[in-house]
Design a protein around this motif. Structure first.
Motif, mmCIF file in Angstrom:
data_model
loop_
_atom_site.group_PDB
_atom_site.id
_atom_site.type_symbol
_atom_site.label_atom_id
_atom_site.label_comp_id
_atom_site.label_asym_id
_atom_site.label_seq_id
_atom_site.Cartn_x
_atom_site.Cartn_y
_atom_site.Cartn_z
ATOM 1 N N ARG A 1 0.868 -1.179 0.097
ATOM 2 C CA ARG A 1 -0.033 0.072 0.005
ATOM 3 C C ARG A 1 0.997 1.168 0.026
ATOM 4 N N ARG A 2 0.392 2.241 -0.589
ATOM 5 C CA ARG A 2 1.139 3.642 -0.520
ATOM 6 C C ARG A 2 1.384 3.981 1.022
ATOM 7 N N GLY A 3 2.511 4.314 1.350
ATOM 8 C CA GLY A 3 2.969 4.883 2.616
ATOM 9 C C GLY A 3 3.365 3.830 3.591
ATOM 10 N N SER A 4 3.559 3.979 4.856
ATOM 11 C CA SER A 4 3.975 2.865 5.527
ATOM 12 C C SER A 4 3.056 2.027 6.198
ATOM 13 N N ALA A 5 3.505 0.543 6.348
ATOM 14 C CA ALA A 5 2.417 -0.197 6.608
ATOM 15 C C ALA A 5 3.195 -1.581 7.097
ATOM 16 N N THR A 6 2.765 -2.313 7.991
ATOM 17 C CA THR A 6 3.413 -3.573 8.601
ATOM 18 C C THR A 6 2.342 -4.600 7.941
ATOM 19 N N TYR A 7 3.178 -5.860 7.507
ATOM 20 C CA TYR A 7 2.776 -6.824 6.564
ATOM 21 C C TYR A 7 3.146 -8.035 7.307
ATOM 22 N N PRO A 8 1.947 -8.901 8.021
ATOM 23 C CA PRO A 8 2.428 -10.138 8.430
ATOM 24 C C PRO A 8 2.760 -11.174 7.520
ATOM 25 N N VAL A 9 3.885 -11.856 7.504
ATOM 26 C CA VAL A 9 3.969 -12.756 6.525
ATOM 27 C C VAL A 9 4.178 -14.206 6.777
ATOM 28 N N ALA A 10 4.204 -14.484 8.206
ATOM 29 C CA ALA A 10 4.376 -15.824 8.571
ATOM 30 C C ALA A 10 3.967 -15.822 10.038
ATOM 31 N N ALA A 11 3.030 -17.096 10.537
ATOM 32 C CA ALA A 11 2.699 -17.241 11.808
ATOM 33 C C ALA A 11 2.736 -18.872 11.937
ATOM 34 N N GLY A 12 2.632 -19.096 13.398
ATOM 35 C CA GLY A 12 2.837 -20.206 13.808
ATOM 36 C C GLY A 12 3.728 -21.260 13.397
ATOM 37 N N LEU A 13 5.042 -20.724 13.079
ATOM 38 C CA LEU A 13 6.046 -21.163 12.772
ATOM 39 C C LEU A 13 6.579 -22.443 14.108
ATOM 40 N N THR A 14 7.242 -23.625 13.624
ATOM 41 C CA THR A 14 7.891 -24.486 14.680
ATOM 42 C C THR A 14 8.757 -23.722 15.367
ATOM 43 N N PRO A 15 9.164 -24.386 16.645
ATOM 44 C CA PRO A 15 10.253 -23.785 17.416
ATOM 45 C C PRO A 15 11.512 -24.071 16.526
ATOM 46 N N GLY A 16 12.598 -22.904 16.695
ATOM 47 C CA GLY A 16 13.857 -23.238 16.080
ATOM 48 C C GLY A 16 14.034 -22.172 15.128
#
Length: 356
Positions: free
Chosen positions: A91-106
């Motif tokens: 999007r135009r301007g500043s934004a935060t985009y979640p790209v990964a979640a629920g990853l395994t430990p490590g």
């Protein structure tokens, strides 16, 4: 007092669960491409294929971007799974985009690549957010082989993810990662710089500037006064794939008057190749053409490339060659399957020439 203590406890709990911010100037982030570091806290990505890579711990990852025009797209690959990118539509301007979640430990890895190019504007990288307790790790070792591509929409990957029977000018269908240039670099385990612009030519472009005006810029956003430091990164191999737009604009559109003759066309092209040779005296230069209709049967344009290379060889340059990527008869920009075929041909060629 009891309420105040409870409020303090909640605030402390919120701080304990706060995301971990990774600033853009963190030394464990690995950048590739012509990236503008004038402000280390806000590096700007503009060229297709520019990338940021790293390793991290924790179950989640978010990317912070500040996009100039709101037209850019990015791939994010997690743990080397190139078949399933998360695509960021900035999007135009500043934004935060979640790209990964629920990853395994490590430990996990990420690779962010710019799908689009300078005509979509630049994007300032503002950092990463990791889950509470996450950390950035040392990046993978840099690749020892370097390839630079100078090209037009074919090299960028314009329309390569469009359906065969659909339009190929939609921004979301432009994906440099699946262009012949980036596919070739991965096949050869090489780091790539993609110096390309859709619509650009050597003698004439669809806009007022040409590749001889553009090739030395730090920023790919239009014709500008920024300057890339060629001493900061040196390719082992250079691929030059230009003249498709020249062929359309000179022969079909009749945009130049008087029309350049064969000798003038060859001289213009050779002049640009000689500029690249002066910058990179030890690189192996491959003058390519294709795979659109500039290489159709009966076209003079492959002959211009071959003649220019022959002339340079006669002047003593023995580290230069030609490859023609064949036209399949498809009327639009090459799709991914055509890029893959072109990359396979080019990869074999470079391996033979370089012993890779």
């Amino acid at each position: 007092m009891k309420f105040k203590l409870g409020l303090v406890a909640l605030l402390l709990a919120g701080q304990a669960l706060a995301d971990v911010f990774i600033a853009p100037d963190n030394q464990q982030l690995q950048y590739t491409g012509r990236i503008d570091f004038a402000d280390r806290a806000r590096p700007m990505l503009s060229w297709p294929g520019s990338s940021i890579e790293g390793k991290f711990t924790g179950p989640s990852l978010a990317v912070k971007l500040d996009d100039q025009l709101g037209k850019n797209f990015f791939n994010v690959f997690i743990d080397g799974d190139y078949s399933k990118p998360l695509i960021i539509e900035a999007r135009r301007g500043s934004a935060t985009y979640p790209v990964a979640a629920g990853l395994t430990p490590g430990a996990h890895s990420f690779l962010i690549t710019k799908r689009t190019e300078g005509e979509e504007g630049g994007t300032w990288f503002q950092g990463l957010e990791l889950a509470d307790g996450g950390a950035l790790l040392a990046p993978p070792p840099r690749k020892k082989r370097h390839i630079e591509f100078f090209g037009d929409s074919i090299t960028t990957g314009m329309g390569n993810e469009s359906p065969d029977d659909g339009p190929d000018d939609r921004l979301r269908d432009k994906n440099n990662f699946m262009s012949y240039s980036s596919i070739t670099a991965r096949a050869l385990d090489a780091e790539a710089h993609i110096t390309s612009q859709s619509g650009i030519g050597v003698t004439i472009s669809w806009f007022p500037f040409t590749m001889p005006d553009f090739y030395d810029q730090l920023s790919a956003v239009g014709d500008n006064d920024s300057r890339w430091d060629f001493k900061s990164w040196t390719p082992d191999v250079v691929i030059i794939n230009l003249l498709q737009n020249d062929s359309w604009l000179i022969d079909r559109e009749k945009r130049l008057s008087p029309v350049p003759d064969d000798a003038q066309r060859i001289q213009s092209y050779r002049g640009f190749v000689q500029k690249i040779r002066a910058l990179y005296p030890n690189a192996y230069i491959v003058c390519a053409l294709g795979s659109m209709d500039a290489v159709r049967e009966g076209s003079k344009w492959p002959g211009y490339v071959r003649t220019a290379v022959d002339q340079m060889r006669q002047l003593g340059d023995q580290r230069i060659d030609t490859i023609i990527l064949p036209w399949t008869g498809f009327g639009g920009h090459p799709r991914v399957k055509q890029h893959q075929a072109n990359a396979a041909q080019l990869t074999t060629f470079i391996r033979q020439k370089m012993g890779w």
